[in-house]
Design a protein around this motif. Sequence first.
Motif, PDB file in Angstrom:
ATOM      1  N   VAL A  92       0.837  -1.198   0.000  1.00 39.82           N
ATOM      2  CA  VAL A  92       0.000   0.000   0.000  1.00 39.82           C
ATOM      3  C   VAL A  92       0.875   1.252   0.000  1.00 39.82           C
ATOM      4  O   VAL A  92       0.621   2.214  -0.742  1.00 39.82           O
ATOM      5  CB  VAL A  92      -0.948   0.008   1.211  1.00 39.82           C
ATOM      6  N   SER A 288     -10.314  -9.262  -0.895  1.00 36.58           N
ATOM      7  CA  SER A 288     -10.507  -7.814  -1.028  1.00 36.58           C
ATOM      8  C   SER A 288     -10.822  -7.177   0.314  1.00 36.58           C
ATOM      9  O   SER A 288     -10.375  -6.060   0.610  1.00 36.58           O
ATOM     10  CB  SER A 288     -11.646  -7.527  -2.016  1.00 36.58           C
ATOM     11  N   TRP A 291      -7.663  -6.362   2.274  1.00 35.03           N
ATOM     12  CA  TRP A 291      -6.930  -5.241   1.688  1.00 35.03           C
ATOM     13  C   TRP A 291      -7.657  -3.923   1.910  1.00 35.03           C
ATOM     14  O   TRP A 291      -7.033  -2.899   2.216  1.00 35.03           O
ATOM     15  CB  TRP A 291      -6.711  -5.486   0.196  1.00 35.03           C
ATOM     16  N   GLU A 292      -8.966  -3.940   1.776  1.00 35.96           N
ATOM     17  CA  GLU A 292      -9.740  -2.714   1.995  1.00 35.96           C
ATOM     18  C   GLU A 292      -9.625  -2.240   3.437  1.00 35.96           C
ATOM     19  O   GLU A 292      -9.500  -1.032   3.705  1.00 35.96           O
ATOM     20  CB  GLU A 292     -11.202  -2.956   1.614  1.00 35.96           C
ATOM     21  N   ILE A 295      -6.137  -0.683   3.925  1.00 37.95           N
ATOM     22  CA  ILE A 295      -6.040   0.638   3.303  1.00 37.95           C
ATOM     23  C   ILE A 295      -6.770   1.686   4.132  1.00 37.95           C
ATOM     24  O   ILE A 295      -6.272   2.810   4.317  1.00 37.95           O
ATOM     25  CB  ILE A 295      -6.589   0.584   1.866  1.00 37.95           C
ATOM     26  N   ALA A 311      -8.009  -1.035  -3.258  1.00 32.51           N
ATOM     27  CA  ALA A 311      -7.602  -2.413  -2.965  1.00 32.51           C
ATOM     28  C   ALA A 311      -7.351  -3.191  -4.240  1.00 32.51           C
ATOM     29  O   ALA A 311      -6.399  -3.982  -4.322  1.00 32.51           O
ATOM     30  CB  ALA A 311      -8.669  -3.104  -2.118  1.00 32.51           C
ATOM     31  N   CYS A 314      -3.837  -3.113  -5.520  1.00 28.22           N
ATOM     32  CA  CYS A 314      -2.748  -3.626  -4.667  1.00 28.22           C
ATOM     33  C   CYS A 314      -2.478  -5.113  -4.855  1.00 28.22           C
ATOM     34  O   CYS A 314      -1.365  -5.577  -4.565  1.00 28.22           O
ATOM     35  CB  CYS A 314      -3.064  -3.368  -3.200  1.00 28.22           C
TER      36      CYS A 314
END
Length: 320
Positions: A92, A288, A291-292, A295, A311, A314
Amino acid sequence: MRTCLILATFCLFLAGCSTAKEDNSTGDSVAVQLNWYPEAEHGGIYQAAADDTYSAAGMNVDIRPGGRATPVAPELELGRVQFAMANADDVVAFRRQGMDIVAVMAVAQNSPRCILVRIDSGVNSFDDLAGMTLQRQTGRLFLDFMRSKGILDDVQEVPYHGSITSLAADPKIAVQAYSFAEPLLARQQGIEVRTLMVSDLGWNPYSSVLITTGKLIRQQPELVQRFVDATRTGWRNYFANPDLGNEAILAANEHGMTPEALSFGATELLPLAMPEGMKMKDIGMMTSQRWEELISQIDAVAPDQATPVKASECFTLEFL
């Protein structure tokens, strides 16, 4: 600074840091840059090189050890290596700096990041860190997260030099660590320690993440697929029997690594890579949602550092 780091890595390369087997076999030449000195967190890559999984897939793989100031993303962007290792929060951060870095698999589903303290320090939880001195690397996002929780308000922060020897001299020292490495090294020095897992605070990025560039994915997807497949096989083989991989790591690590520490690391890493509900065939998977969430956390603790990212930029599941 960026130029100096790149030159330093080039010098390491010239000095012969590679652990890949030297032979005259044909195949694609692939270089992978590690984000730290060779340890259990890189076990699958060393295993795949040592047991000829990479060569069987038509690749001659050059493994380049890292260190405290390894310029992982610049090495990728310059095309000096095709793959590298990182953590999800690094990915990120790289993308927020405008670098086209993409995660293609993540080994450790749960983060090994911890704060290491002596048992006789009186520290039983993060709330007890007040008055301690924390040895840490600057610029790490997990520290920003801890600061956002007020945990480091009364903690003196000093540089971390990659060693836990200071714990032997002072019970008021705390050290950033990975749960599958430094705790055993400390105990081998006669220091009884406690690990405070940063994931218990809610900071839990993927670790031992294999990354590459969007450019390589677009231009050579077949190579990326072969390397991911072989690396996943390497990790499965490493967790089944890490002897070959650990032997190769020992040959590459000149920083006090021991067979006992690597055996401990492989054992401790397995539940991080294979939490309850996961099967060996799923190794490397990502979602996802994770990752979301990461972030969102980074945007909250470091809103001014760079342009926010999505996301979907990435990571990719294309090769899993």
